[in-house]
Design a protein around this motif. Structure first.
Motif, mmCIF file in Angstrom:
data_model
loop_
_atom_site.group_PDB
_atom_site.id
_atom_site.type_symbol
_atom_site.label_atom_id
_atom_site.label_comp_id
_atom_site.label_asym_id
_atom_site.label_seq_id
_atom_site.Cartn_x
_atom_site.Cartn_y
_atom_site.Cartn_z
ATOM 1 N N PRO A 137 0.825 -1.196 -0.117
ATOM 2 C CA PRO A 137 0.086 -0.175 -0.025
ATOM 3 C C PRO A 137 0.667 1.338 -0.195
ATOM 4 O O PRO A 137 1.946 1.218 0.507
ATOM 5 C CB PRO A 137 -0.676 -0.069 1.528
ATOM 6 N N LEU A 138 0.204 2.342 -0.588
ATOM 7 C CA LEU A 138 1.069 3.511 -0.634
ATOM 8 C C LEU A 138 0.858 4.543 0.553
ATOM 9 O O LEU A 138 -0.440 4.448 0.930
ATOM 10 C CB LEU A 138 0.607 4.334 -2.049
ATOM 11 N N GLU A 139 1.912 5.042 1.100
ATOM 12 C CA GLU A 139 1.880 5.785 2.080
ATOM 13 C C GLU A 139 1.117 7.030 1.959
ATOM 14 O O GLU A 139 1.292 7.564 0.691
ATOM 15 C CB GLU A 139 3.295 6.055 2.695
ATOM 16 N N ASP A 140 0.318 7.525 2.833
ATOM 17 C CA ASP A 140 -0.040 9.103 2.490
ATOM 18 C C ASP A 140 0.727 10.055 2.067
ATOM 19 O O ASP A 140 0.419 10.919 1.323
ATOM 20 C CB ASP A 140 -1.086 9.663 3.789
ATOM 21 N N LYS A 141 1.903 9.899 2.666
ATOM 22 C CA LYS A 141 3.041 10.969 2.522
ATOM 23 C C LYS A 141 3.314 11.042 1.161
ATOM 24 O O LYS A 141 3.559 11.964 0.331
ATOM 25 C CB LYS A 141 4.122 10.837 3.386
ATOM 26 N N LYS A 142 3.304 9.793 0.356
ATOM 27 C CA LYS A 142 3.822 9.493 -0.826
ATOM 28 C C LYS A 142 2.735 10.052 -1.802
ATOM 29 O O LYS A 142 2.964 10.616 -2.823
ATOM 30 C CB LYS A 142 4.063 8.054 -1.361
ATOM 31 N N LEU A 143 1.521 9.941 -1.416
ATOM 32 C CA LEU A 143 0.360 10.278 -2.308
ATOM 33 C C LEU A 143 0.259 12.035 -2.104
ATOM 34 O O LEU A 143 0.171 12.548 -3.243
ATOM 35 C CB LEU A 143 -0.841 9.737 -2.029
ATOM 36 N N ASP A 144 0.628 12.419 -1.194
ATOM 37 C CA ASP A 144 0.717 13.670 -1.117
ATOM 38 C C ASP A 144 1.819 14.374 -1.794
ATOM 39 O O ASP A 144 1.615 15.240 -2.564
ATOM 40 C CB ASP A 144 0.984 14.337 0.359
#
Length: 139
Positions: free
Chosen positions: A51-58
């Motif tokens: 899963p992708l971290e929220d930080k990476k999506l930001d």
């Protein structure tokens, strides 16, 4: 010349595909030729990317907005380019600026491309990115 295309590198095509993936119907982006992908059900999500971290999506959303602006500017310049050499120079400058924007966001180019690949296959990731992009536009 009506659209911006950057056909120089495979990885760069993924960067531009990310622009198409991250956007919603209201996002205007350059048209980029894209290879036919197999249906999502036939292509598994790479396990290393999920899963992708929220930080990476930001970070992805931040890069997306910068890239979008670079493309708008490059498209306007391409419309005024009077020869192929000028068009190539504009595209190369935009490509460099896009890579810098990705790195400035805190992502590496390969991370950006991996997120792009996941977003192409995962509607939830694509929605999360689109939500972040829209939220940043309203700030």
């Amino acid at each position: 010349m009506n659209s911006v295309t950057f056909p120089s590198r495979t990885s760069f095509v993924l960067v531009l595909a990310g622009i198409l993936v991250a956007g919603s119907g209201s996002i205007a982006v350059a048209q980029v030729p894209k290879e036919e992908a197999p249906p999502p059900s036939a292509t598994p999500v790479p396990p290393a990317a999920a899963p992708l971290e929220d930080k990476k999506l930001d970070q992805y959303a931040d890069a997306y907005l910068d890239i979008e602006q670079i493309q708008v500017e490059a498209s306007a310049q391409l419309d005024k380019a009077d020869n192929e050499a000028a068009a190539v120079a504009i595209k190369e400058k935009a490509e460099g600026a896009i890579i810098q924007a990705i790195e400035r966001s805190g992502l590496k180019l390969d991370e950006f491309n991996q997120i792009t690949e996941v977003a192409e296959l995962d509607n939830d990731v694509r929605r999360k990115i689109a939500d972040r992009v829209e939220k940043r536009r309203t700030i």
